[in-house]
Design an enzyme around this catalytic site. Sequence first.
Site, mmCIF file in Angstrom:
data_model
loop_
_atom_site.group_PDB
_atom_site.id
_atom_site.type_symbol
_atom_site.label_atom_id
_atom_site.label_comp_id
_atom_site.label_asym_id
_atom_site.label_seq_id
_atom_site.Cartn_x
_atom_site.Cartn_y
_atom_site.Cartn_z
ATOM 1 N N SER A 74 13.466 -7.224 0.388
ATOM 2 C CA SER A 74 12.420 -7.588 -0.573
ATOM 3 C C SER A 74 12.712 -8.829 -1.399
ATOM 4 O O SER A 74 11.851 -9.267 -2.168
ATOM 5 C CB SER A 74 12.124 -6.398 -1.490
ATOM 6 O OG SER A 74 11.363 -5.437 -0.793
ATOM 7 N N TYR A 127 4.830 -0.557 -6.761
ATOM 8 C CA TYR A 127 5.402 -1.491 -5.789
ATOM 9 C C TYR A 127 4.772 -1.254 -4.416
ATOM 10 O O TYR A 127 4.892 -0.174 -3.857
ATOM 11 C CB TYR A 127 6.910 -1.249 -5.738
ATOM 12 C CG TYR A 127 7.718 -2.326 -5.085
ATOM 13 C CD1 TYR A 127 8.186 -3.405 -5.828
ATOM 14 C CD2 TYR A 127 8.052 -2.263 -3.736
ATOM 15 C CE1 TYR A 127 8.956 -4.390 -5.242
ATOM 16 C CE2 TYR A 127 8.819 -3.243 -3.147
ATOM 17 C CZ TYR A 127 9.274 -4.311 -3.896
ATOM 18 O OH TYR A 127 10.037 -5.292 -3.316
ATOM 19 N N SER A 128 4.115 -2.257 -3.887
ATOM 20 C CA SER A 128 3.413 -2.103 -2.613
ATOM 21 C C SER A 128 3.646 -3.315 -1.725
ATOM 22 O O SER A 128 3.277 -4.441 -2.076
ATOM 23 C CB SER A 128 1.913 -1.926 -2.855
ATOM 24 O OG SER A 128 1.208 -1.896 -1.626
ATOM 25 N N ASN A 129 4.247 -3.088 -0.563
ATOM 26 C CA ASN A 129 4.476 -4.178 0.382
ATOM 27 C C ASN A 129 3.171 -4.814 0.850
ATOM 28 O O ASN A 129 3.143 -5.983 1.232
ATOM 29 C CB ASN A 129 5.269 -3.660 1.578
ATOM 30 C CG ASN A 129 6.699 -3.313 1.219
ATOM 31 O OD1 ASN A 129 7.462 -4.171 0.786
ATOM 32 N ND2 ASN A 129 7.074 -2.057 1.385
ATOM 33 N N SER A 136 21.349 7.907 1.801
ATOM 34 C CA SER A 136 22.546 8.452 1.169
ATOM 35 C C SER A 136 23.364 7.404 0.430
ATOM 36 O O SER A 136 24.188 7.753 -0.419
ATOM 37 C CB SER A 136 23.427 9.143 2.226
ATOM 38 O OG SER A 136 23.821 8.227 3.234
#
Length: 389
Positions: free
Chosen positions: A81, A189-191, A364
């Site tokens: 991003s 938050y949006s691609n 993880s």
Amino acid sequence: MAVNLTDQDENTPRATVRDAAAAGPDRPELQKAIEDIVASGLSGVTLRVHDERGDWTGSAGVAEMGKAAKPPVDGHVRIGSNTKTFTAALVLRLVADGKIELDAPAVGYLPEFELDDRITVRMLLQHTSGIFNFTGEYYEDGTFAPGIPATTAGKEWVDNRYATYRPEDLVKLALSKSARFEPGADWSYSNTNYVLARLLIERVTGRPVAQEMQRLILGPLGLTGTVAPTTQTEIPAPHAHAYYRYEDDGQERTVDVTSHNPSWISSGGDMISTTRDLQTFVSALLSGRLLPSELVAEMCTPCPTPVPDMGYGLGVFVRDTGRGGTVVTHNGGAAGHAALMFSTRDGSKTLTATLNYVDDADLSLSVPFQNAMQRLVTEVFCDGQADPT
């Protein structure tokens, strides 16, 4: 299905020796920080710092599983991003040239998508449009609305990682879903916002986004290690390897996913760069070498209420260090690769880093990743002293 990239073995030693020779002043606290990050579970870390003491570079861990070579400090990495900061800067260059108006309805540039006419270009860049995120939406109640098949975690992502997605199709999928909120009413938050920004760039210039990025950003700054790959599957040498771990028929498998088609994320996160190029870019951006000062100020002004605490401007986060300072930043990860990019508001002090690791569906390593980021920011921007609160 592992990917064998032999050019890594040929190039890594030379790059590592070259970077070590140019590492600058001795900074044992920085070297220890990246070694501790590797010990927390990441495969490798590289770091580049520019501050009042000069330039420092270092690396720790390994570039490839089963081998001893460290990650090359100026190796190429998928920056995730951080791509959004490049895309926002490109949009703002076109604003400066009079080709785009920040507060004009985005539908005026892209009528075929029939966007809500309240959604402005500014809302796309600051994530206040409310448009569904095509990579999936996590809601406050803990539910998840899936997006495109490519973002399904596990074996399905591995098996489909070479598929090509058209940016128009990503947008259409997002618009087939309910909006998250009314335009301008909240922040999420949006691609999808940045894929629309890409299509807007291409519409007003008549040229592919990669060509415009080269013409207006990469070329003028001499960023020879940065690529807007769109559908290109390989990553230039030298580079550290990225891995993905998943379960298949009750067995755990780890696959080299350094090579994959990034069109599934498009201009939401497809670019490739180096610590050196990221440092040059963020310093030039904030010091006013790329944009007029008024647009730099716009970029670094967090969006207003109702979400002032997000600290998101136009393609960057603006964060309080907790010790009287401010950093401008954007970070990102992409399937076993990640990049960090931090700077003071004037571009005079910078931290850029890359990480390579074994990703998985459970994310993880998200906590070690966040801890790594905070540790490095504390060392560089807070003189090693943690937030007193």
